[in-house]
Design a protein around this motif. Structure first.
Motif, mmCIF file in Angstrom:
data_model
loop_
_atom_site.group_PDB
_atom_site.id
_atom_site.type_symbol
_atom_site.label_atom_id
_atom_site.label_comp_id
_atom_site.label_asym_id
_atom_site.label_seq_id
_atom_site.Cartn_x
_atom_site.Cartn_y
_atom_site.Cartn_z
ATOM 1 N N THR A 169 59.079 -23.686 37.459
ATOM 2 C CA THR A 169 58.258 -22.920 38.395
ATOM 3 C C THR A 169 58.284 -21.463 37.949
ATOM 4 O O THR A 169 59.321 -20.975 37.490
ATOM 5 N N GLU A 170 57.146 -20.788 38.087
ATOM 6 C CA GLU A 170 57.059 -19.384 37.663
ATOM 7 C C GLU A 170 56.427 -18.537 38.758
ATOM 8 O O GLU A 170 55.658 -19.041 39.578
ATOM 9 N N ILE A 171 56.733 -17.231 38.708
ATOM 10 C CA ILE A 171 56.109 -16.265 39.603
ATOM 11 C C ILE A 171 56.146 -14.896 38.944
ATOM 12 O O ILE A 171 57.062 -14.611 38.164
ATOM 13 N N VAL A 172 55.147 -14.072 39.239
ATOM 14 C CA VAL A 172 55.151 -12.687 38.782
ATOM 15 C C VAL A 172 55.619 -11.826 39.951
ATOM 16 O O VAL A 172 55.083 -11.924 41.064
ATOM 17 N N LEU A 230 61.918 -20.367 36.762
ATOM 18 C CA LEU A 230 63.050 -21.123 37.313
ATOM 19 C C LEU A 230 62.872 -22.560 36.866
ATOM 20 O O LEU A 230 61.846 -23.183 37.155
ATOM 21 N N ARG A 231 63.853 -23.081 36.135
ATOM 22 C CA ARG A 231 63.787 -24.462 35.652
ATOM 23 C C ARG A 231 65.014 -25.223 36.132
ATOM 24 O O ARG A 231 66.144 -24.754 35.964
ATOM 25 N N ASN A 232 64.775 -26.382 36.725
ATOM 26 C CA ASN A 232 65.849 -27.294 37.120
ATOM 27 C C ASN A 232 65.649 -28.595 36.366
ATOM 28 O O ASN A 232 64.567 -29.178 36.412
ATOM 29 N N ARG A 233 66.698 -29.035 35.697
ATOM 30 C CA ARG A 233 66.606 -30.328 35.017
ATOM 31 C C ARG A 233 67.932 -31.050 35.114
ATOM 32 O O ARG A 233 68.998 -30.430 35.167
#
Length: 145
Positions: free
Chosen positions: A7-10, A106-109
């Motif tokens: 997920t990304e955000i500026v 934000l990366r969740n794996r």
């Protein structure tokens, strides 16, 4: 089936400011809706080898787990569960998106086991929804300060 959600955000703040706030696990309960508490096992500040105990609520269940920082730098923070019900790696990255803006990812794996393996697609969707809300809250906090 693995879970891998990005997920990304500026955020309209400089990278250093976003990284300093979001990269400090002590702030997690303020911007993660599902995280109830964080307790440091090792002394702050955060760095490779830091360990923190998290208590969270996810899909109606209370989860307690320990994260260990495995990579840390000015543009990234990578934590892995050292103990807990679901092996997970969380990665934050921060990159300039303009003069005073930051693209935060934000990366969740992880690789669920047992019953959680069957529910992996549902878990991935729930993680994505939660991350989008959490990043929006983080953006609001940082842009209003």
């Amino acid at each position: 089936m693995p879970v891998d959600v990005t997920t990304e955000i500026v955020i309209e703040r400089p990278c250093e400011q976003v990284a300093a706030y979001a990269g400090d696990p002590s702030h997690a309960p303020a911007w993660y809706a599902n995280i109830n508490s964080v307790r440091w096992q090792t002394p702050p500040p955060v760095g490779v080898g830091s360990r923190m105990d998290f208590v969270a609520r996810f899909l109606g269940r209370t989860l307690a787990y320990t994260y260990e920082v495995v990579d840390y730098g000015p543009d990234r923070l990578v934590m892995r569960t050292a103990q807990g019900p679901f092996p997970m790696e969380t990665t934050y990255t921060w990159h300039s998106a303009g003069a005073a803006s930051t693209l935060m990812t934000l990366r969740n794996r992880g690789e669920p086991a047992g019953f959680a393996k069957v529910a992996a697609p549902m878990m991935a969707a729930a993680i994505r929804r939660a991350n989008q809300k959490d990043l929006a809250t983080l953006k609001q906090i940082l842009e209003s300060s």
